[in-house]
Write an enzyme that holds these catalytic residues in place. Structure first.
Site, PDB file in Angstrom:
ATOM      1  CD1 TRP A 130     -21.090   1.124   1.294  1.00  0.00           C
ATOM      2  CD2 TRP A 130     -21.702   1.127  -0.856  1.00  0.00           C
ATOM      3  NE1 TRP A 130     -21.577  -0.123   0.998  1.00  0.00           N
ATOM      4  CE2 TRP A 130     -21.958  -0.148  -0.317  1.00  0.00           C
ATOM      5  CE3 TRP A 130     -22.008   1.365  -2.195  1.00  0.00           C
ATOM      6  CZ2 TRP A 130     -22.512  -1.189  -1.069  1.00  0.00           C
ATOM      7  CZ3 TRP A 130     -22.556   0.349  -2.947  1.00  0.00           C
ATOM      8  CH2 TRP A 130     -22.805  -0.916  -2.395  1.00  0.00           C
ATOM      9  CG  ASP A 211     -25.940   4.891  -3.800  1.00  0.00           C
ATOM     10  OD1 ASP A 211     -27.098   4.425  -3.665  1.00  0.00           O
ATOM     11  OD2 ASP A 211     -24.913   4.258  -3.505  1.00  0.00           O
ATOM     12  CB  ALA A 213     -28.823   3.284  -0.083  1.00  0.00           C
ATOM     13  CE  LYS A 246     -28.806  -0.439   3.361  1.00  0.00           C
ATOM     14  NZ  LYS A 246     -28.181  -0.864   2.097  1.00  0.00           N
TER      15      LYS A 246
END
Length: 397
Positions: A130, A211, A213, A246
């Site tokens: 990212w 991470d 997400a 999300k």
């Protein structure tokens, strides 16, 4: 006269924001937005989930104050999110946690924590990752080491290259890993590979930072947490940045959590105090609205059941689009070279196309994607899948 502000330097433009403006200015009636990393339903809308609406209505009726909650946020939010992400893989007393403004806030605070704990730490990041990972690390002046991750030919994980590169990490270095639904590639490790990563971490003494997400967007809510749980229970300590943007659809509410996990329960108080201190330095008290909604949903059987059902609808919708696109490309090309699209997970896939081909898709077909050929699968619907497939074949990807 020279003023302070005149000393500022222009900052690099954000590629995705530039893409959004190009899309907006494009006069063609049929255009496909596959760039911005936001879930969209078949009508192109990012809906408010049913359980969120119900929780907001209940909150509006019941809430009596908007006063501050605490530097680390509501402990009930931490408890609920730790249970969601870690299950029973790690004892609760071994986890320090603090609410943050979104997953990005959790990532930023994690990097700040690393810099405080070990100023010499190098942060290993996947190539690609990212973009904001790199941007924040550079802004903080932290050393970055890229490790191989994505094979541009197979469009799968280059696991051998990844392990060779991670073997160069030293004790105290940090390995940044995507818990599931790798952004931007969509290519993920299997559990056998994750176990090998855990063994390597223990061998080198490097600290994992995960991470996560997109929990619930890949193989399922529980399944998407398995890798994070494996790592957290296998190594002496790790950091986890979790996002609710999300899977709860609350992007603008900026709801995230940073967790610091240690097998030594005696470390928890020090880590917890440090997380609260970092919040104080950056924004004092974290946002509460989204965190409170998430807490209400996760702690209410009916709301949770409805949320999980809608999240599963979202996941299956994206899997259906993946399957349909891969099948259409196979039909048009007469080969299975696009089968990777059905194998990837989450919102994204990386086509492995050159920037010139991506630009050709935009110029000739009004199809907008990030320059590295990352495609937001959720930007498609049953009508645009054949349009995209035909365009991909037309430009010769």
């Amino acid at each position: 006269r020279i003023t302070m502000l005149s000393n500022l330097k222009p900052q690099p433009a954000d590629g995705i924001l530039m893409l959004m403006q190009q899309l907006k200015d494009d006069p063609r009636p049929v255009k496909i937005d596959l760039g911005v990393g936001v879930y969209k339903d078949a009508t192109g809308n990012t809906p408010v989930m049913r359980a969120i609406k119900a929780a907001e209505h209940r909150l509006w009726e019941e809430q009596t104050s908007k006063s501050y909650v605490g530097l680390a946020g509501d402990p009930a939010f931490s408890d609920a999110m730790i249970a969601l992400v870690l299950g029973d893989a790690v004892a609760r007393e071994n986890v320090a946690a603090a609410a943050t403004p979104g997953g990005t806030g959790a990532v930023r605070q994690a990097f700040e924590l690393i810099r405080m704990a070990n100023p010499d730490a190098r942060v290993f990041v996947s190539n690609p990752t990212w973009p904001n990972h790199i941007s924040i690390l550079k802004y903080l002046g932290m050393p970055i080491v890229e490790y191989r991750y994505f094979d541009g030919d197979t469009r799968a994980v280059d696991f051998d290259g990844m392990m060779q590169d991670l073997a160069q990490a030293r004790a105290g270095d940090v390995i940044l890993l995507h818990g599931c639904c790798h952004n931007p590639t969509g290519a993920n490790l299997n559990m056998t590979e994750w176990r090998a990563v855990a063994d390597l971490l223990n061998k080198t003494g490097a600290v994992p930072m995960i991470d996560i997400a997109y929990q619930g967007f890949g193989d399922g809510l529980s399944e998407d947490a398995l890798a994070t749980q494996l790592i957290a229970s296998s190594v002496p300590e790790c950091l986890i940045a979790a996002s609710c943007s999300k899977n709860f659809g609350i992007y603008r509410e900026r709801t995230g959590l940073l967790m610091a996990v240690s097998q030594d329960a005696g470390q928890q108080a020090l880590s917890q105090g440090t997380l609260a201190f970092l919040n104080r330095q950056n924004y004092s008290f974290p946002p509460d609205h989204g965190a409170r909604l998430v807490t209400m949903i996760l702690n209410d059987d009916a709301l949770r059941a409805d949320w999980q059902a809608e999240l599963e609808e979202v996941r299956l919708s994206m899997l259906g689009l993946r399957t349909a696109l891969a099948a259409e490309l196979q039909r048009l090309s007469g080969s299975d070279r696009f089968g990777f699209i059905a194998q990837h997970r989450g919102m994204f896939s990386r086509l492995g196309a050159s920037k010139d081909k991506v630009e050709e898709l935009r110029a000739k077909h009004a199809i907008y994607m990030v320059g590295d050929s990352r495609v937001n699968i959720a930007g498609l619907n049953k009508d645009t899948v054949p349009i995209l497939a035909k365009a991909i074949i037309d430009v010769g990807i």
